[in-house]
Design a protein around this motif. Structure first.
Motif, PDB file in Angstrom:
ATOM      1  N   GLY A 186       0.752  -2.043 -12.498  1.00 22.96           N
ATOM      2  CA  GLY A 186       0.818  -0.807 -11.731  1.00 22.96           C
ATOM      3  C   GLY A 186      -0.082  -0.797 -10.523  1.00 22.96           C
ATOM      4  N   GLY A 187      -0.955  -1.803 -10.396  1.00 24.27           N
ATOM      5  CA  GLY A 187      -1.822  -1.885  -9.233  1.00 24.27           C
ATOM      6  C   GLY A 187      -3.072  -1.034  -9.381  1.00 24.27           C
ATOM      7  N   LEU A 188      -3.896  -1.087  -8.352  1.00 26.61           N
ATOM      8  CA  LEU A 188      -5.141  -0.329  -8.323  1.00 26.61           C
ATOM      9  C   LEU A 188      -4.916   1.002  -7.625  1.00 26.61           C
ATOM     10  CD1 LEU A 188      -7.569  -3.196  -7.261  1.00 26.61           C
ATOM     11  CD2 LEU A 188      -7.270  -2.248  -9.554  1.00 26.61           C
ATOM     12  N   SER A 189      -5.361   2.073  -8.247  1.00 22.05           N
ATOM     13  CA  SER A 189      -5.193   3.416  -7.687  1.00 22.05           C
ATOM     14  C   SER A 189      -6.543   3.998  -7.292  1.00 22.05           C
ATOM     15  CB  SER A 189      -4.502   4.339  -8.694  1.00 22.05           C
ATOM     16  OG  SER A 189      -3.178   3.906  -8.948  1.00 22.05           O
ATOM     17  N   PHE A 190      -6.571   4.595  -6.116  1.00 19.45           N
ATOM     18  CA  PHE A 190      -7.767   5.255  -5.612  1.00 19.45           C
ATOM     19  C   PHE A 190      -7.375   6.640  -5.130  1.00 19.45           C
ATOM     20  CE2 PHE A 190      -7.825   0.725  -4.439  1.00 19.45           C
ATOM     21  CZ  PHE A 190      -8.904   0.281  -5.181  1.00 19.45           C
ATOM     22  N   SER A 191      -8.149   7.625  -5.485  1.00 12.44           N
ATOM     23  CA  SER A 191      -7.845   8.979  -5.048  1.00 12.44           C
ATOM     24  C   SER A 191      -9.153   9.744  -4.854  1.00 12.44           C
ATOM     25  CB  SER A 191      -6.958   9.708  -6.062  1.00 12.44           C
ATOM     26  OG  SER A 191      -7.595   9.789  -7.323  1.00 12.44           O
ATOM     27  N   GLY A 192      -9.084  10.814  -4.084  1.00 12.80           N
ATOM     28  CA  GLY A 192     -10.267  11.621  -3.843  1.00 12.80           C
ATOM     29  C   GLY A 192     -10.105  12.495  -2.624  1.00 12.80           C
ATOM     30  N   GLU A 193     -11.224  12.959  -2.111  1.00 18.26           N
ATOM     31  CA  GLU A 193     -11.229  13.785  -0.904  1.00 18.26           C
ATOM     32  C   GLU A 193     -12.110  13.128   0.151  1.00 18.26           C
ATOM     33  OE1 GLU A 193     -12.291  17.832  -1.401  1.00 18.26           O
ATOM     34  OE2 GLU A 193     -10.790  18.234  -2.949  1.00 18.26           O
ATOM     35  N   THR A 194     -11.747  13.345   1.401  1.00 20.07           N
ATOM     36  CA  THR A 194     -12.561  12.858   2.502  1.00 20.07           C
ATOM     37  C   THR A 194     -12.547  13.886   3.618  1.00 20.07           C
ATOM     38  OG1 THR A 194     -13.005  10.954   3.921  1.00 20.07           O
ATOM     39  CG2 THR A 194     -10.702  11.616   3.690  1.00 20.07           C
ATOM     40  N   SER A 195     -13.291  13.602   4.658  1.00 25.28           N
ATOM     41  CA  SER A 195     -13.382  14.515   5.795  1.00 25.28           C
ATOM     42  C   SER A 195     -12.910  13.799   7.055  1.00 25.28           C
ATOM     43  CB  SER A 195     -14.826  14.993   5.977  1.00 25.28           C
ATOM     44  OG  SER A 195     -14.923  15.883   7.071  1.00 25.28           O
ATOM     45  N   PHE A 196     -12.110  14.473   7.869  1.00 28.53           N
ATOM     46  CA  PHE A 196     -11.663  13.916   9.140  1.00 28.53           C
ATOM     47  C   PHE A 196     -12.571  14.426  10.256  1.00 28.53           C
ATOM     48  CE2 PHE A 196      -6.860  13.250   8.100  1.00 28.53           C
ATOM     49  CZ  PHE A 196      -7.218  12.381   7.082  1.00 28.53           C
ATOM     50  N   PRO A 197     -13.087  13.526  11.109  1.00 27.94           N
ATOM     51  CA  PRO A 197     -13.878  13.973  12.264  1.00 27.94           C
ATOM     52  C   PRO A 197     -12.999  14.732  13.259  1.00 27.94           C
ATOM     53  CG  PRO A 197     -14.152  11.613  11.824  1.00 27.94           C
ATOM     54  CD  PRO A 197     -12.990  12.073  11.014  1.00 27.94           C
ATOM     55  N   GLU A 198     -13.657  15.311  14.232  1.00 23.27           N
ATOM     56  CA  GLU A 198     -12.912  15.973  15.299  1.00 23.27           C
ATOM     57  C   GLU A 198     -12.037  14.964  16.036  1.00 23.27           C
ATOM     58  OE1 GLU A 198     -15.595  17.932  17.918  1.00 23.27           O
ATOM     59  OE2 GLU A 198     -16.170  19.471  16.458  1.00 23.27           O
TER      60      GLU A 198
ATOM     61  N   MET B 203      -6.232  19.540  12.031  1.00 19.04           N
ATOM     62  CA  MET B 203      -6.176  18.237  11.368  1.00 19.04           C
ATOM     63  C   MET B 203      -7.542  17.637  11.049  1.00 19.04           C
ATOM     64  SD  MET B 203      -2.963  16.420  13.373  1.00 19.04           S
ATOM     65  CE  MET B 203      -3.033  15.002  12.294  1.00 19.04           C
ATOM     66  N   SER B 204      -8.621  18.325  11.353  1.00 14.03           N
ATOM     67  CA  SER B 204      -9.935  17.755  11.049  1.00 14.03           C
ATOM     68  C   SER B 204     -10.646  18.594   9.988  1.00 14.03           C
ATOM     69  CB  SER B 204     -10.785  17.679  12.318  1.00 14.03           C
ATOM     70  OG  SER B 204     -11.092  18.985  12.784  1.00 14.03           O
ATOM     71  N   GLY B 205     -11.834  18.117   9.609  1.00 15.69           N
ATOM     72  CA  GLY B 205     -12.630  18.845   8.634  1.00 15.69           C
ATOM     73  C   GLY B 205     -12.529  18.264   7.243  1.00 15.69           C
ATOM     74  N   PRO B 206     -13.255  18.833   6.287  1.00 12.35           N
ATOM     75  CA  PRO B 206     -13.286  18.331   4.907  1.00 12.35           C
ATOM     76  C   PRO B 206     -12.036  18.729   4.128  1.00 12.35           C
ATOM     77  CG  PRO B 206     -14.640  20.282   5.095  1.00 12.35           C
ATOM     78  CD  PRO B 206     -14.152  19.987   6.489  1.00 12.35           C
ATOM     79  N   GLY B 207     -11.965  18.219   2.891  1.00  8.84           N
ATOM     80  CA  GLY B 207     -10.897  18.638   1.977  1.00  8.84           C
ATOM     81  C   GLY B 207      -9.589  17.907   2.146  1.00  8.84           C
TER      82      GLY B 207
ATOM     83  N   LEU C 284       0.847  -1.190   0.000  1.00 11.13           N
ATOM     84  CA  LEU C 284       0.000   0.000   0.000  1.00 11.13           C
ATOM     85  C   LEU C 284       0.882   1.239   0.000  1.00 11.13           C
ATOM     86  CD1 LEU C 284      -2.670   1.612   0.391  1.00 11.13           C
ATOM     87  CD2 LEU C 284      -2.415   1.220   2.857  1.00 11.13           C
ATOM     88  N   ASP C 285       0.840   1.987  -1.092  1.00 13.88           N
ATOM     89  CA  ASP C 285       1.486   3.303  -1.165  1.00 13.88           C
ATOM     90  C   ASP C 285       0.385   4.340  -0.981  1.00 13.88           C
ATOM     91  OD1 ASP C 285       4.133   2.494  -1.679  1.00 13.88           O
ATOM     92  OD2 ASP C 285       3.664   2.163  -3.790  1.00 13.88           O
ATOM     93  N   ALA C 286       0.512   5.143   0.069  1.00 10.76           N
ATOM     94  CA  ALA C 286      -0.570   6.076   0.378  1.00 10.76           C
ATOM     95  C   ALA C 286      -0.023   7.403   0.860  1.00 10.76           C
ATOM     96  CB  ALA C 286      -1.491   5.479   1.441  1.00 10.76           C
ATOM     97  N   ALA C 287      -0.650   8.467   0.412  1.00 10.40           N
ATOM     98  CA  ALA C 287      -0.300   9.818   0.844  1.00 10.40           C
ATOM     99  C   ALA C 287      -1.583  10.600   1.079  1.00 10.40           C
ATOM    100  CB  ALA C 287       0.571  10.523  -0.191  1.00 10.40           C
ATOM    101  N   ILE C 288      -1.592  11.389   2.132  1.00 10.73           N
ATOM    102  CA  ILE C 288      -2.768  12.194   2.484  1.00 10.73           C
ATOM    103  C   ILE C 288      -2.328  13.644   2.639  1.00 10.73           C
ATOM    104  CG2 ILE C 288      -4.649  12.511   4.127  1.00 10.73           C
ATOM    105  CD1 ILE C 288      -4.060   9.593   5.070  1.00 10.73           C
ATOM    106  N   LEU C 289      -2.914  14.523   1.853  1.00  8.58           N
ATOM    107  CA  LEU C 289      -2.635  15.951   1.958  1.00  8.58           C
ATOM    108  C   LEU C 289      -3.613  16.563   2.948  1.00  8.58           C
ATOM    109  CD1 LEU C 289      -1.194  18.551   1.028  1.00  8.58           C
ATOM    110  CD2 LEU C 289      -2.877  18.701  -0.829  1.00  8.58           C
ATOM    111  N   LEU C 290      -3.072  16.992   4.111  1.00  8.47           N
ATOM    112  CA  LEU C 290      -3.910  17.590   5.147  1.00  8.47           C
ATOM    113  C   LEU C 290      -4.296  19.002   4.716  1.00  8.47           C
ATOM    114  CD1 LEU C 290      -1.948  16.363   8.299  1.00  8.47           C
ATOM    115  CD2 LEU C 290      -3.958  15.333   7.208  1.00  8.47           C
ATOM    116  N   ASN C 291      -5.565  19.245   4.665  1.00  2.94           N
ATOM    117  CA  ASN C 291      -6.091  20.466   4.060  1.00  2.94           C
ATOM    118  C   ASN C 291      -5.574  21.737   4.733  1.00  2.94           C
ATOM    119  OD1 ASN C 291      -7.648  22.268   2.582  1.00  2.94           O
ATOM    120  ND2 ASN C 291      -9.468  21.951   3.837  1.00  2.94           N
TER     121      ASN C 291
END
Length: 600
Positions: free
Chosen positions: A554-566, A581-585, A431-438
């Motif tokens: 190349g594997g399966l790629s998933f991308s998008g936006e999500t929201s972090f709870p408080e 660190m919480s909220g949408p985007g 699993l290669d994963a990166a999360i951009l904190l809004n």
């Protein structure tokens, strides 16, 4: 009494030689007609094997980032398994950019896997329509600079039925397309150029047969290597593996195809009951991903007169002779051979391919055998860069590796048990994963040892799995740069739906549910413990719509936006961490790919 196909082969060969005592060069190939009229068989009198009968410009659709190419449909003279002359169609694709490897552009014969018995399943037609499930592999070969030759295999001409899995006919059709391609006006393909053959599953059978036949049938071909993966080398063993299993449709297609090639020795109409005849008629209208689910896990006895079982059918002398005539390993392959197989292959058993390796090694074929951790479909595409690297070394004249003297134990199958649902198991996929904190505008990168383990049940159209992510430290600017120790765990199973349609398109719609925890923060070893975490699960939507080849390529790629709870449990810093660190985007990019192979 049912006649012997070996005796028939000898008689046909004699008849041909008497009818045409001195083969002369075929007349110049003609420009073929548009539309399906191109698939009307042309007469072969006076033609010799590999003669190009007709050709036409073609358009191929191979997906995004395809290099600029020229393409032609071809019809050429070949020879079937009974030594009778036949005609075969195919596609020749040549990059328009110059070959930068020095000398003549090398040619690569790409031997396709199972496509289905309907004429519309022919690779040449699917390449034109942009529906060929092997397009990724073909595109990769073009990107490497090769002229790629794709035989349709015998039987896709108008009014015919493919002689599916008739190995000798497939191998000869592959060898002949090299000579036919060199006769296309303006294609720039040299008959003396270095050549290689690559195939998987049915294509692995074709490639290996071409290797065994090459010395006698095409001695002038400048062949430098063969890659044959997922190969059915022992037909009785493979047939019994497919019986009452998820791959039962391949057994049905094999009976139809071999019955077409050997009608006297495998008299399908005499052996099939009314239900079987209806099944055969249906099979002739379907492509591979349509037929896959038609008879899954069913017994062949359901479709035979007096409900004859598979062992009873194989006990019929002429049937046994026909089936065993497709076996590989009787001859040395005169060029280096790259064999590969999925350890979890649920369609073609790995054990009989390992036995084939030993047979080739015993005949002093130089063999390299790679074992991939995955099942049949995944392995077909995961192996592509390894295959092309190996072929590239052969074209460059590098010394071929040889694993014939390996002391490693034989790989044991890890396939899911037969007779159940069609389940593709993702066992500890990377699993290669990166999360951009809004709000922080900073990226959190998960450790390289992160994995996803899941069962993708294609039959039930369900997906369930778990993420495994070790705790890790990430530098984040929270008021000032801090080393933040994070934990990302599966809060509940990753779930969703997964399906495979008749065009080989994979559809996934689900969510990966995680709990994100800030374990501590500080400077290096000086850490202040926190233990605060998201108050609820974080849902990362995993949505994919694309070719099934992406499972391995190349594997399966998933991308998008999500929201972090408080966040909660951070003490005096709860408000700070929640604000930052919480909220949408929150933007994420995940990619999962199978583990690496090993050499056996």
């Amino acid at each position: 009494m049912i006649s012997s196909h070996i005796r028939k082969s000898t008689l046909l060969g004699l008849a041909i030689s008497l009818a045409i005592p001195a083969m002369t060069a075929n007349a110049a190939p003609v420009l073929g007609p548009n539309g399906m009229a191109f698939y009307d068989s042309l007469p072969v009198a006076g033609a010799t094997k590999g003669d190009l009968l007709q050709y036409r410009q073609a358009t191929v659709q191979l997906g995004q980032d395809t290099p600029d190419v020229q393409a032609w449909n071809v019809m050429y003279r070949s020879t079937d398994s009974l030594d009778a002359a036949n005609v075969v169609t195919g596609t020749v694709i040549v990059p328009t950019t110059a070959w930068n490897g020095g000398g003549e552009r090398p040619t690569l014969g790409y031997a396709v896997g199972t496509h289905g018995l309907a004429q519309g399943c022919a690779p040449s037609l699917q390449l034109a329509n942009g529906t060929d499930y092997e397009a990724d592999n073909i595109r990769a070969a073009l990107e490497a600079g090769y002229a790629v030759l794709v035989s349709d295999n015998p039987g896709y001409t108008n009014g015919d039925v493919p002689t599916y899995l008739a190995g000798k006919a497939q191998g000869q059709a592959m060898l002949d397309i090299f000579r036919a391609a060199s006769q296309i006006p303006g294609a720039g393909i040299s008959s003396s150029a270095k050549a290689a053959i690559w195939g998987y599953s049915q294509g692995g059978q074709t490639a290996a047969w071409a290797g065994e036949l090459k010395g006698e049938y095409a001695p002038g071909l400048n062949l430098v290597g063969i890659a044959a993966g997922g190969t059915p080398g022992d037909f009785p063993t493979v047939a019994n593996y497919l019986e009452k299993s998820v791959g039962a449709s391949f057994l049905v297609q094999a009976i139809v195809g071999l019955g077409e090639q050997y009608p006297d020795d495998l008299p399908v109409d005499e052996l099939a009951n009314s239900q079987g005849k209806a099944l055969i008629a249906e099979a002739k209208t379907e492509c591979v991903f349509e037929s896959l689910f038609t008879v899954m896990n069913e017994s062949i006895a359901t479709y035979t007169v007096n409900n004859r079982t598979l062992p009873e059918l194989l006990a019929i002398p002429s049937v046994s002779e026909t089936v065993n005539a497709q076996n590989l390993g009787s001859k040395k392959i005169p060029v280096p051979l790259y064999q590969y197989h999925g350890q979890a292959d649920e369609i073609i058993p790995i054990g009989q391919h390992a036995d084939l390796k030993r047979q080739y090694c015993g005949k002093f074929t130089k063999v390299a055998f790679d074992v991939f951790p995955s099942e049949h479909i995944v392995t077909q595409f995961q192996a592509a860069p390894h295959v092309l690297s190996w072929i590239g070394d052969r074209v460059a004249g590098e010394r071929a590796p040889n694993s014939c003297l390996t002391l490693k134990p034989e790989p044991q199958s890890t396939a899911n048990p037969g007779g159940g649902n069609f389940v593709v198991t993702l066992d500890e996929w990377k699993l290669d994963a990166a999360i951009l904190l809004n709000k922080l505008d900073q990226t959190v990168t998960l450790p390289a040892t992160s994995t996803l383990t899941a069962d993708a049940d294609i039959t039930a159209q369900s997906l369930e799995g778990m993420l495994e992510v070790p705790e890790f430290v990430q530098r984040l600017n929270i008021l000032l740069p801090l080393d933040v120790k994070l934990s990302v765990k599966s809060a509940e199973p990753t779930t969703g739906s997964i399906s495979l349609d008749g065009d080989g398109q994979l559809h996934i719609d689900g969510n990966a549910y995680t709990s994100i925890e800030v374990k501590s923060a500080g400077f290096g070893f000086l850490q202040i413990p926190f233990g605060c975490k998201t108050a609820e699960s974080v849902a990362f939507p995993i949505v994919f719509d694309g070719p099934v080849s992406k499972l391995g390529n190349g594997g399966l790629s998933f991308s998008g936006e999500t929201s972090f709870p408080e966040l909660e449990g951070c003490g005096l810093f709860t408000g700070l961490f929640t604000t930052l660190m919480s909220g949408p985007g929150q933007v994420y990019d995940f990619n999962v790919e199978p583990p690496a192979p090993f050499r056996w």
